[in-house]
Motif scaffolding. Structure first.
Motif, PDB file in Angstrom:
ATOM      1  N   GLY A  36      10.526   7.918  -1.275  1.00 13.14           N
ATOM      2  CA  GLY A  36       9.757   8.596  -0.251  1.00 13.14           C
ATOM      3  C   GLY A  36       9.545  10.065  -0.535  1.00 13.14           C
ATOM      4  O   GLY A  36       9.623  10.505  -1.690  1.00 13.14           O
ATOM      5  N   THR A  37       9.285  10.828   0.510  1.00  7.17           N
ATOM      6  CA  THR A  37       8.948  12.245   0.363  1.00  7.17           C
ATOM      7  C   THR A  37       9.896  13.163   1.116  1.00  7.17           C
ATOM      8  O   THR A  37       9.820  14.377   0.979  1.00  7.17           O
ATOM      9  N   SER A  91       9.223  16.747   4.521  1.00  8.13           N
ATOM     10  CA  SER A  91       9.148  16.949   3.075  1.00  8.13           C
ATOM     11  C   SER A  91       9.591  18.337   2.642  1.00  8.13           C
ATOM     12  O   SER A  91      10.295  18.496   1.647  1.00  8.13           O
ATOM     13  N   TYR A 163       0.626  15.733   2.246  1.00  8.80           N
ATOM     14  CA  TYR A 163       1.282  14.561   2.830  1.00  8.80           C
ATOM     15  C   TYR A 163       0.391  13.852   3.843  1.00  8.80           C
ATOM     16  O   TYR A 163       0.311  12.624   3.873  1.00  8.80           O
ATOM     17  N   THR A 203       3.076   9.027  -3.633  1.00  6.11           N
ATOM     18  CA  THR A 203       4.103   8.462  -2.754  1.00  6.11           C
ATOM     19  C   THR A 203       3.680   8.555  -1.297  1.00  6.11           C
ATOM     20  O   THR A 203       3.864   7.608  -0.523  1.00  6.11           O
ATOM     21  N   ALA A 204       3.128   9.696  -0.901  1.00  7.57           N
ATOM     22  CA  ALA A 204       2.692   9.881   0.480  1.00  7.57           C
ATOM     23  C   ALA A 204       1.611   8.871   0.854  1.00  7.57           C
ATOM     24  O   ALA A 204       1.619   8.322   1.968  1.00  7.57           O
ATOM     25  N   GLN A 207       3.342   5.470   1.306  1.00  7.44           N
ATOM     26  CA  GLN A 207       4.122   5.461   2.547  1.00  7.44           C
ATOM     27  C   GLN A 207       3.223   5.260   3.763  1.00  7.44           C
ATOM     28  O   GLN A 207       3.532   4.466   4.653  1.00  7.44           O
ATOM     29  N   SER A 208       2.141   6.012   3.801  1.00  8.87           N
ATOM     30  CA  SER A 208       1.224   5.929   4.927  1.00  8.87           C
ATOM     31  C   SER A 208       0.615   4.538   5.053  1.00  8.87           C
ATOM     32  O   SER A 208       0.487   3.990   6.149  1.00  8.87           O
ATOM     33  N   LYS A 211       3.415   1.982   6.145  1.00  2.00           N
ATOM     34  CA  LYS A 211       3.753   2.179   7.559  1.00  2.00           C
ATOM     35  C   LYS A 211       2.707   1.529   8.458  1.00  2.00           C
ATOM     36  O   LYS A 211       3.041   0.867   9.446  1.00  2.00           O
ATOM     37  N   TYR A 243       6.931   0.743  -5.833  1.00  2.00           N
ATOM     38  CA  TYR A 243       7.749   1.322  -4.771  1.00  2.00           C
ATOM     39  C   TYR A 243       8.677   0.316  -4.089  1.00  2.00           C
ATOM     40  O   TYR A 243       9.744   0.693  -3.599  1.00  2.00           O
ATOM     41  N   THR A 244       8.281  -0.951  -4.016  1.00  2.86           N
ATOM     42  CA  THR A 244       9.090  -1.925  -3.278  1.00  2.86           C
ATOM     43  C   THR A 244       9.793  -2.934  -4.183  1.00  2.86           C
ATOM     44  O   THR A 244      10.675  -3.661  -3.717  1.00  2.86           O
ATOM     45  N   TYR A 262      10.497   2.192   9.639  1.00  4.46           N
ATOM     46  CA  TYR A 262       9.364   2.770  10.355  1.00  4.46           C
ATOM     47  C   TYR A 262       9.340   2.354  11.824  1.00  4.46           C
ATOM     48  O   TYR A 262       8.410   2.701  12.548  1.00  4.46           O
TER      49      TYR A 262
END
Length: 265
Positions: A36-37, A91, A163, A203-204, A207-208, A211, A243-244, A262
């Motif tokens: 993550g960040t 961050s 981000y 990464t951001a 993540q977004s 989520k 990432y996963t 989340y």
């Protein structure tokens, strides 16, 4: 299983995303903490918890650690009752408050012994409720904030800009507005985040996207991925696997819809 997300006091909101509580009485699977960040400060008020990233470590009862996953996920293994309280730093928040370069913290589980006063740890252990613990932590962090004298507001703005903007030209726009050299920009950026700006942006974006998918409990990922800046399916699947360590179809399941970091309950 019980989870709770607690907003910080307004004075801390630009440094801390939220406090969160994770509690369960049975030995059940805990979700991985993905690259993550931000930075997490984890306090364990339950039974022994095993952590695995590049190294294996243990989080004993009433101990706390700092984790900053950037290029590896963190796996948790419960051994009994789980009761975790976390400070999720934004961050740019942790470096601003503590002055510790994130390049030295990334992908490790580091004891907080040198960061937290012994008296505070004792108070946290003896506190009668989780809200009381959050209050104690906020009071400590507000004292840290008073002592911060050299905030780099421009870079904090730049990191937030990258981000929250799912745009391919975010970094270029930020560098133009900061009016600094590429070398200076990247050096400062790594101090705050632990990684270079391009990787942070990547990464951001992921993540977004993740989520949004988990919140909506959706397996139809392509439209969401395109809305968040991915340009084709293979591009998104490549990032998803990175990432996963799973495919979208393997990860977007009922278990992960109900068991993820989340959650807003």
């Amino acid at each position: 299983m019980y989870t709770q997300r607690i907003k910080p006091t307004p004075k801390l909101s630009q440094y801390i995303a939220h406090f969160w509580l994770w509690e369960q009485n049975n030995i059940t699977t805990l979700p991985n903490m993905l690259p993550g960040t931000g930075v997490e400060m984890l306090f364990n008020f339950g039974d022994l918890l095993k952590l695995k990233t590049y190294q294996q470590s243990q989080l004993h009862t009433n101990d706390s650690v700092l984790v900053c996953p950037r290029k590896s996920l963190i796996q948790f293994q419960a051994t009994g009752k789980t009761k975790l309280l976390s400070i999720r730093f934004r961050s740019a928040g942790f470096f601003t408050l503590f002055g510790l370069p994130l390049t030295e913290l990334s992908d490790q589980a580091i004891s907080t012994e040198q960061l937290l006063p012994t008296s505070l740890l004792a108070q946290l252990i003896e506190a009668k409720s989780d809200i009381a613990r959050v209050t104690l932590l906020e009071q400590w962090l507000l004292q840290k904030l008073i002592k911060v004298t050299n905030q780099d507001f421009a870079l904090q703005w730049a990191i937030d800009k990258i981000y929250y903007q799912n745009q391919s030209d975010s970094i270029t726009e930020v560098k133009h507005q900061l009016k600094c050299s590429e070398r200076t920009f990247q050096r400062k950026f790594k101090l705050f985040t632990g990684v270079d700006a391009k990787y942070f942006e990547r990464t951001a974006r992921f993540q977004s996207t993740l989520k949004a998918l988990l919140t909506a409990q959706s397996t139809q990922y392509l439209a969401v991925a395109f809305d968040h800046g991915y340009y084709d399916q293979s591009h998104f699947i490549k990032d998803f696997k990175y990432y996963t360590q799973s495919t979208p179809s393997g990860y977007l399941t009922e278990q992960n819809f109900s068991l993820n970091y989340y959650q807003t309950i």
